[in-house]
Design a protein around this motif. Structure first.
Motif, PDB file in Angstrom:
ATOM      1  N   ASN A   1      -3.137  -0.933  -1.400  1.00 17.07           N
ATOM      2  CA  ASN A   1      -2.906  -2.380  -1.311  1.00 17.07           C
ATOM      3  C   ASN A   1      -1.704  -2.694  -0.427  1.00 17.07           C
ATOM      4  O   ASN A   1      -1.748  -3.617   0.401  1.00 17.07           O
ATOM      5  N   ALA A   2      -0.635  -1.934  -0.582  1.00 19.03           N
ATOM      6  CA  ALA A   2       0.566  -2.149   0.240  1.00 19.03           C
ATOM      7  C   ALA A   2       0.274  -1.884   1.717  1.00 19.03           C
ATOM      8  O   ALA A   2       0.749  -2.611   2.594  1.00 19.03           O
ATOM      9  N   ALA A   3      -0.526  -0.871   2.004  1.00 11.07           N
ATOM     10  CA  ALA A   3      -0.863  -0.545   3.393  1.00 11.07           C
ATOM     11  C   ALA A   3      -1.637  -1.689   4.038  1.00 11.07           C
ATOM     12  O   ALA A   3      -1.354  -2.068   5.182  1.00 11.07           O
ATOM     13  N   GLU A   4      -2.602  -2.239   3.320  1.00 13.17           N
ATOM     14  CA  GLU A   4      -3.382  -3.337   3.901  1.00 13.17           C
ATOM     15  C   GLU A   4      -2.539  -4.599   4.055  1.00 13.17           C
ATOM     16  O   GLU A   4      -2.698  -5.331   5.026  1.00 13.17           O
ATOM     17  N   LEU A   5      -1.614  -4.833   3.136  1.00  9.33           N
ATOM     18  CA  LEU A   5      -0.694  -5.959   3.275  1.00  9.33           C
ATOM     19  C   LEU A   5       0.180  -5.766   4.512  1.00  9.33           C
ATOM     20  O   LEU A   5       0.378  -6.690   5.298  1.00  9.33           O
ATOM     21  N   GLU A   6       0.673  -4.568   4.700  1.00 10.41           N
ATOM     22  CA  GLU A   6       1.482  -4.258   5.880  1.00 10.41           C
ATOM     23  C   GLU A   6       0.683  -4.501   7.157  1.00 10.41           C
ATOM     24  O   GLU A   6       1.214  -4.992   8.150  1.00 10.41           O
ATOM     25  N   GLY A   7      -0.594  -4.172   7.135  1.00  9.87           N
ATOM     26  CA  GLY A   7      -1.451  -4.392   8.296  1.00  9.87           C
ATOM     27  C   GLY A   7      -1.576  -5.853   8.672  1.00  9.87           C
ATOM     28  O   GLY A   7      -1.714  -6.198   9.843  1.00  9.87           O
ATOM     29  N   ARG A   8      -1.513  -6.723   7.668  1.00  7.62           N
ATOM     30  CA  ARG A   8      -1.583  -8.166   7.956  1.00  7.62           C
ATOM     31  C   ARG A   8      -0.258  -8.694   8.505  1.00  7.62           C
ATOM     32  O   ARG A   8      -0.218  -9.740   9.141  1.00  7.62           O
ATOM     33  N   MET A   9       0.821  -7.953   8.272  1.00  7.49           N
ATOM     34  CA  MET A   9       2.141  -8.406   8.716  1.00  7.49           C
ATOM     35  C   MET A   9       2.450  -8.020  10.156  1.00  7.49           C
ATOM     36  O   MET A   9       3.336  -8.607  10.776  1.00  7.49           O
TER      37      MET A   9
END
Length: 129
Positions: free
Chosen positions: A90-98
């Motif tokens: 989940n953190a990785a995909e959030l980082e991808g949106r940032m």
């Protein structure tokens, strides 16, 4: 331990397991920067298993490398993250949106074939897995 390999000209793979100390972090980040030097339009496969938070010394080392690490973002178009922990995915995909310009998609550790297939597709042609 963090192992970094370069299986092809535009591919860098990272394999993280356990805790990182300052010396391991310094060596790994230097190696990552060196192996990414001539990458353009690259792909990255990042495997994270048996995750343990890095030591405070390792975090300090990483902070010192942040400017160079941000510079790596423009070298890679896609990053697949494999992890056995849902919160890391989940953190990785959030980082991808940032971070615009790099497409980050997370997969369960046993979905390595799907991660490899996703990395092989052209950017912008991602299909749900």
């Amino acid at each position: 331990m963090l192992t970094i390999t370069k299986p092809s000209d535009n591919r860098v793979d990272l394999d993280l397991a356990g805790t990182l100390d300052a010396e391991t972090m310094r060596n790994a980040l230097s190696e990552l920067i060196e192996k990414s030097e001539r990458v353009s339009g690259g792909r990255m496969l990042y495997k994270i298993s048996d995750f343990a938070f890095p030591t405070l010394g390792a975090i300090g080392v990483e902070m010192g490398y942040l400017p160079k690490l941000f510079g790596l973002l423009g070298k890679f178009d896609k990053c697949a993250v494999l992890s056995d922990a849902a919160w890391i995915r989940n953190a990785a995909e959030l980082e991808g949106r940032m971070f615009p310009g790099i497409d980050i998609k997370a997969f369960a550790m046993d979905d390595s074939a799907a991660a490899e297939a996703w990395l092989a597709r052209d950017p912008g042609h991602s299909m749900p897995v």
